[in-house]
Design a protein around this motif. Sequence first.
Motif, PDB file in Angstrom:
ATOM      1  N   ASP A 112       0.834  -1.213   0.000  1.00 53.21           N
ATOM      2  CA  ASP A 112       0.000   0.000   0.000  1.00 53.21           C
ATOM      3  C   ASP A 112       0.864   1.257   0.000  1.00 53.21           C
ATOM      4  N   GLN A 113       1.878   1.262   0.836  1.00 52.16           N
ATOM      5  CA  GLN A 113       2.768   2.427   0.944  1.00 52.16           C
ATOM      6  C   GLN A 113       3.518   2.669  -0.364  1.00 52.16           C
ATOM      7  N   LEU A 114       4.019   1.616  -0.969  1.00 51.26           N
ATOM      8  CA  LEU A 114       4.764   1.770  -2.227  1.00 51.26           C
ATOM      9  C   LEU A 114       3.852   2.253  -3.357  1.00 51.26           C
ATOM     10  N   LEU A 115       2.635   1.759  -3.397  1.00 45.99           N
ATOM     11  CA  LEU A 115       1.685   2.214  -4.415  1.00 45.99           C
ATOM     12  C   LEU A 115       1.324   3.681  -4.212  1.00 45.99           C
ATOM     13  N   LEU A 116       1.149   4.073  -2.968  1.00 43.23           N
ATOM     14  CA  LEU A 116       0.829   5.465  -2.658  1.00 43.23           C
ATOM     15  C   LEU A 116       1.982   6.383  -3.063  1.00 43.23           C
ATOM     16  N   ARG A 117       3.202   5.962  -2.797  1.00 45.43           N
ATOM     17  CA  ARG A 117       4.365   6.764  -3.206  1.00 45.43           C
ATOM     18  C   ARG A 117       4.461   6.852  -4.724  1.00 45.43           C
ATOM     19  N   SER A 118       4.115   5.785  -5.433  1.00 45.87           N
ATOM     20  CA  SER A 118       4.105   5.824  -6.896  1.00 45.87           C
ATOM     21  C   SER A 118       3.088   6.838  -7.403  1.00 45.87           C
ATOM     22  N   THR A 119       1.907   6.838  -6.789  1.00 46.00           N
ATOM     23  CA  THR A 119       0.864   7.795  -7.155  1.00 46.00           C
ATOM     24  C   THR A 119       1.365   9.217  -6.946  1.00 46.00           C
ATOM     25  N   TYR A 120       2.009   9.449  -5.818  1.00 41.88           N
ATOM     26  CA  TYR A 120       2.539  10.770  -5.507  1.00 41.88           C
ATOM     27  C   TYR A 120       3.577  11.185  -6.556  1.00 41.88           C
ATOM     28  N   ASP A 121       4.483  10.279  -6.904  1.00 44.80           N
ATOM     29  CA  ASP A 121       5.511  10.584  -7.908  1.00 44.80           C
ATOM     30  C   ASP A 121       4.880  10.991  -9.238  1.00 44.80           C
ATOM     31  N   GLU A 122       3.877  10.239  -9.674  1.00 41.23           N
ATOM     32  CA  GLU A 122       3.207  10.546 -10.941  1.00 41.23           C
ATOM     33  C   GLU A 122       2.510  11.903 -10.870  1.00 41.23           C
ATOM     34  N   GLN A 123       1.847  12.167  -9.751  1.00 38.43           N
ATOM     35  CA  GLN A 123       1.153  13.435  -9.594  1.00 38.43           C
ATOM     36  C   GLN A 123       2.137  14.605  -9.637  1.00 38.43           C
ATOM     37  N   ILE A 124       3.255  14.459  -8.959  1.00 33.55           N
ATOM     38  CA  ILE A 124       4.257  15.526  -8.946  1.00 33.55           C
ATOM     39  C   ILE A 124       4.801  15.768 -10.347  1.00 33.55           C
ATOM     40  N   GLN A 125       5.095  14.707 -11.078  1.00 36.77           N
ATOM     41  CA  GLN A 125       5.606  14.861 -12.448  1.00 36.77           C
ATOM     42  C   GLN A 125       4.602  15.596 -13.330  1.00 36.77           C
ATOM     43  N   GLN A 126       3.335  15.209 -13.263  1.00 32.75           N
ATOM     44  CA  GLN A 126       2.306  15.870 -14.057  1.00 32.75           C
ATOM     45  C   GLN A 126       2.149  17.331 -13.646  1.00 32.75           C
ATOM     46  N   PHE A 127       2.165  17.564 -12.339  1.00 37.51           N
ATOM     47  CA  PHE A 127       2.003  18.922 -11.839  1.00 37.51           C
ATOM     48  C   PHE A 127       3.123  19.825 -12.355  1.00 37.51           C
ATOM     49  N   PHE A 128       4.362  19.377 -12.258  1.00 34.76           N
ATOM     50  CA  PHE A 128       5.478  20.204 -12.705  1.00 34.76           C
ATOM     51  C   PHE A 128       5.475  20.406 -14.216  1.00 34.76           C
ATOM     52  N   ALA A 129       5.012  19.428 -14.968  1.00 32.85           N
ATOM     53  CA  ALA A 129       4.909  19.602 -16.418  1.00 32.85           C
ATOM     54  C   ALA A 129       3.913  20.711 -16.746  1.00 32.85           C
TER      55      ALA A 129
END
Length: 190
Positions: A112-129
């Motif tokens: 669960d924790q690793l999946l949540l961190r993956s979601t966060y990483d994707e969100q941050i990448q999209q946000f910065f783009a």
Amino acid sequence: MADSPAVLIVEDEPDLANLYAAWLRDACSVKTAYNGSQALEAMDESRDIVLLDRRMPGLSGDQVLSTIRERELDTRVAMVTAVEPDFDIIQMGFDDYLVKPVSKADLLSTIDQLLLRSTYDEQIQQFFALASKKALLDSQKTEAELRASEKYARLEDRLNVMRAQIDETITELSNHDAYRRVCQDLSRTD
């Protein structure tokens, strides 16, 4: 099961690998490898998470981890091992480290924790783009041009929605004990 995470269990003790698989089968799409070579054959972009034993005959977990990272596969790796952590872990590219024996709850929580961190990483990448595009337009267009553009207004709306999603994900992360421990550890090193 299309939405369930794809987990590869790499464990040279078949009974233990099969136990982990049984524990996770209801929550995950599980594949099992009983040595490092089988793990690398099973590794592809579809694997969300790898639960990897460090000490295996032949190709060790450390070597499997290095190969996964060299291939630049977008997967999270949790070492699940009887090897107590030492300073050598500093250079290793894993995302989490569990020392055996582990429980079903430990494995599910880690996933669960690793999946949540993956979601966060994707969100941050999209946000910065998107933020980068907005900054570029802000520097190139007049205030009147920006106000008159529907596309720019939609961009601002999307950024606001993403900012709220990121805040929500951060709140979820901070509610997990592991994340709290990481933050505490980071604050001690300042």
